[in-house]
Structures are given as C-alpha cells and as structure tokens.
Design a protein around this motif. Sequence first.
Motif, mmCIF file in Angstrom:
data_model
loop_
_atom_site.group_PDB
_atom_site.id
_atom_site.type_symbol
_atom_site.label_atom_id
_atom_site.label_comp_id
_atom_site.label_asym_id
_atom_site.label_seq_id
_atom_site.Cartn_x
_atom_site.Cartn_y
_atom_site.Cartn_z
ATOM 1 N N PHE A 6 8.555 14.092 -1.105
ATOM 2 C CA PHE A 6 7.234 13.540 -0.803
ATOM 3 C C PHE A 6 6.176 14.164 -1.712
ATOM 4 O O PHE A 6 5.272 13.477 -2.197
ATOM 5 N N GLU A 7 6.279 15.448 -1.965
ATOM 6 C CA GLU A 7 5.317 16.120 -2.839
ATOM 7 C C GLU A 7 5.378 15.582 -4.263
ATOM 8 O O GLU A 7 4.369 15.586 -4.976
ATOM 9 N N ARG A 8 6.535 15.101 -4.698
ATOM 10 C CA ARG A 8 6.686 14.569 -6.055
ATOM 11 C C ARG A 8 6.217 13.122 -6.202
ATOM 12 O O ARG A 8 6.091 12.622 -7.322
ATOM 13 N N CYS A 9 5.997 12.426 -5.101
ATOM 14 C CA CYS A 9 5.769 10.978 -5.211
ATOM 15 C C CYS A 9 4.309 10.549 -5.286
ATOM 16 O O CYS A 9 4.039 9.362 -5.385
ATOM 17 N N SER B 194 -2.708 3.930 -5.429
ATOM 18 C CA SER B 194 -3.692 3.754 -4.360
ATOM 19 C C SER B 194 -3.072 3.760 -2.961
ATOM 20 O O SER B 194 -3.794 3.891 -1.972
ATOM 21 N N ASP B 195 -1.758 3.653 -2.873
ATOM 22 C CA ASP B 195 -1.091 3.700 -1.567
ATOM 23 C C ASP B 195 -0.772 5.131 -1.110
ATOM 24 O O ASP B 195 -0.220 5.329 -0.030
ATOM 25 N N TRP B 196 -1.125 6.113 -1.940
ATOM 26 C CA TRP B 196 -0.815 7.505 -1.593
ATOM 27 C C TRP B 196 -1.447 7.912 -0.262
ATOM 28 O O TRP B 196 -0.787 8.499 0.590
ATOM 29 N N SER B 197 -2.708 7.593 -0.044
ATOM 30 C CA SER B 197 -3.377 8.016 1.197
ATOM 31 C C SER B 197 -2.720 7.355 2.413
ATOM 32 O O SER B 197 -2.591 7.982 3.472
ATOM 33 N N HIS C 157 7.755 3.636 14.631
ATOM 34 C CA HIS C 157 6.823 2.703 13.994
ATOM 35 C C HIS C 157 6.367 3.246 12.624
ATOM 36 O O HIS C 157 6.320 2.489 11.646
ATOM 37 N N ALA C 158 6.050 4.530 12.556
ATOM 38 C CA ALA C 158 5.632 5.130 11.285
ATOM 39 C C ALA C 158 6.766 5.060 10.268
ATOM 40 O O ALA C 158 6.536 4.778 9.078
ATOM 41 N N HIS C 159 7.983 5.271 10.725
ATOM 42 C CA HIS C 159 9.148 5.186 9.841
ATOM 43 C C HIS C 159 9.262 3.776 9.264
ATOM 44 O O HIS C 159 9.454 3.602 8.054
ATOM 45 N N LEU C 160 9.134 2.777 10.102
ATOM 46 C CA LEU C 160 9.210 1.390 9.636
ATOM 47 C C LEU C 160 8.096 1.062 8.644
ATOM 48 O O LEU C 160 8.313 0.351 7.662
ATOM 49 N N GLU C 161 6.921 1.592 8.879
ATOM 50 C CA GLU C 161 5.799 1.369 7.966
ATOM 51 C C GLU C 161 6.042 2.061 6.623
ATOM 52 O O GLU C 161 5.716 1.515 5.564
ATOM 53 N N LEU C 162 6.629 3.249 6.661
ATOM 54 C CA LEU C 162 6.974 3.935 5.416
ATOM 55 C C LEU C 162 8.026 3.150 4.638
ATOM 56 O O LEU C 162 7.949 3.036 3.412
ATOM 57 N N LEU C 163 9.001 2.593 5.345
ATOM 58 C CA LEU C 163 10.015 1.771 4.681
ATOM 59 C C LEU C 163 9.396 0.513 4.078
ATOM 60 O O LEU C 163 9.782 0.094 2.981
ATOM 61 N N ALA C 164 8.438 -0.073 4.773
ATOM 62 C CA ALA C 164 7.751 -1.256 4.244
ATOM 63 C C ALA C 164 6.954 -0.884 2.990
ATOM 64 O O ALA C 164 6.927 -1.655 2.012
ATOM 65 N N LEU C 165 6.338 0.278 3.001
ATOM 66 C CA LEU C 165 5.614 0.748 1.825
ATOM 67 C C LEU C 165 6.586 0.979 0.666
ATOM 68 O O LEU C 165 6.282 0.657 -0.491
ATOM 69 N N ALA C 166 7.765 1.497 0.970
ATOM 70 C CA ALA C 166 8.788 1.704 -0.066
ATOM 71 C C ALA C 166 9.209 0.375 -0.688
ATOM 72 O O ALA C 166 9.477 0.309 -1.887
ATOM 73 N N ASP C 167 9.262 -0.670 0.115
ATOM 74 C CA ASP C 167 9.597 -2.001 -0.416
ATOM 75 C C ASP C 167 8.571 -2.469 -1.449
ATOM 76 O O ASP C 167 8.914 -3.202 -2.380
ATOM 77 N N CYS C 168 7.334 -2.029 -1.284
ATOM 78 C CA CYS C 168 6.268 -2.398 -2.231
ATOM 79 C C CYS C 168 6.336 -1.581 -3.520
ATOM 80 O O CYS C 168 5.679 -1.927 -4.505
ATOM 81 N N HIS C 169 7.115 -0.494 -3.500
ATOM 82 C CA HIS C 169 7.220 0.399 -4.660
ATOM 83 C C HIS C 169 8.695 0.678 -4.974
ATOM 84 O O HIS C 169 9.161 1.815 -4.871
#
Length: 140
Positions: free
Chosen positions: A13-16, A22-25, A44-56
């Motif tokens: 996480f520290e490396r990413c 702009s999605d860092w925050s 729910h937070a896990h699913l949102e993180l996975l969705a964010l990963a799909d965008c990157h």
Amino acid sequence: MQFDPALAARAAFERCKSELGSDWSTAVDLEDTFSSNAGEIARHAHLELLALADCHPRARSFQAFCIYITWQQVTEETIARHFQTGINLCEAYLAASDGDLDDDREQITELHESFKAGLGLTEEDEIQIEFRRDTPKGGD
C-alpha cells in the motif's frame, strides 16, 4: 506461509501512491475503514477497494495490496467467495507479470496456492497427477 500478509499489504500500500493518482485519497480512506473495522463494514470497504483496483489494472502494487487484504478477508470470513476472489486476483496479477520479478510475485504465488488449497483445488491437482501416472500410455 513464509511471510505475514498483513505486513506485505502495508508495504504494498505504501508503494502504490503514485499508481493511483487522484484516487489515492479514496484508497487511503477505504484502507483505513477496512483496517479499523470488521464484519459488514470491513467487507464493504474490501469490495470498494477491489472496485478501485478494477479501475487501475496496471497498478501493480495496488493489485498486490488487494490480494493481501483478500487473504485477510479469508481469515475474517472463511467463505468460498473470498477464496475464489483471491484466486482470480492472483491469476490476473501473475498473468500480467509475464515472469517479471517484482517485490510481491513470490508471495502472491504462495498465496495463490493457499487460496486454491482453501477450495480443495490443490488436492484435486495431486489426484489428477497420480491418475495420469497410473493410466496406461499408448504401447503399454
């Protein structure tokens, strides 16, 4: 396992930061929610993180982070869906690496085997290998 997935998640996480722009925050807020909660809120937070990963999809460290936290989800809630999610994430990560060495590849390979073992898939592979060994070949 030869490493601590929680510590590996923190390092990834520290490396990413630069990978997410702009999605860092958003990632920081979701990670904080995931890390400081359990149950439905963490799920729910896990699913949102996975969705964010799909965008990157090219954000290698963030992809690794998501694999590590999926293992944390498995330990929190041992259900087949989390194991399958882990397998899918690992396979995508490993396929995209084209054999390149990176900070997380060895650990993700190990997690991939653990996710598969959680679904009993490694046992099936061993049985299939033994079956092929015992099956007569042409000319036997």
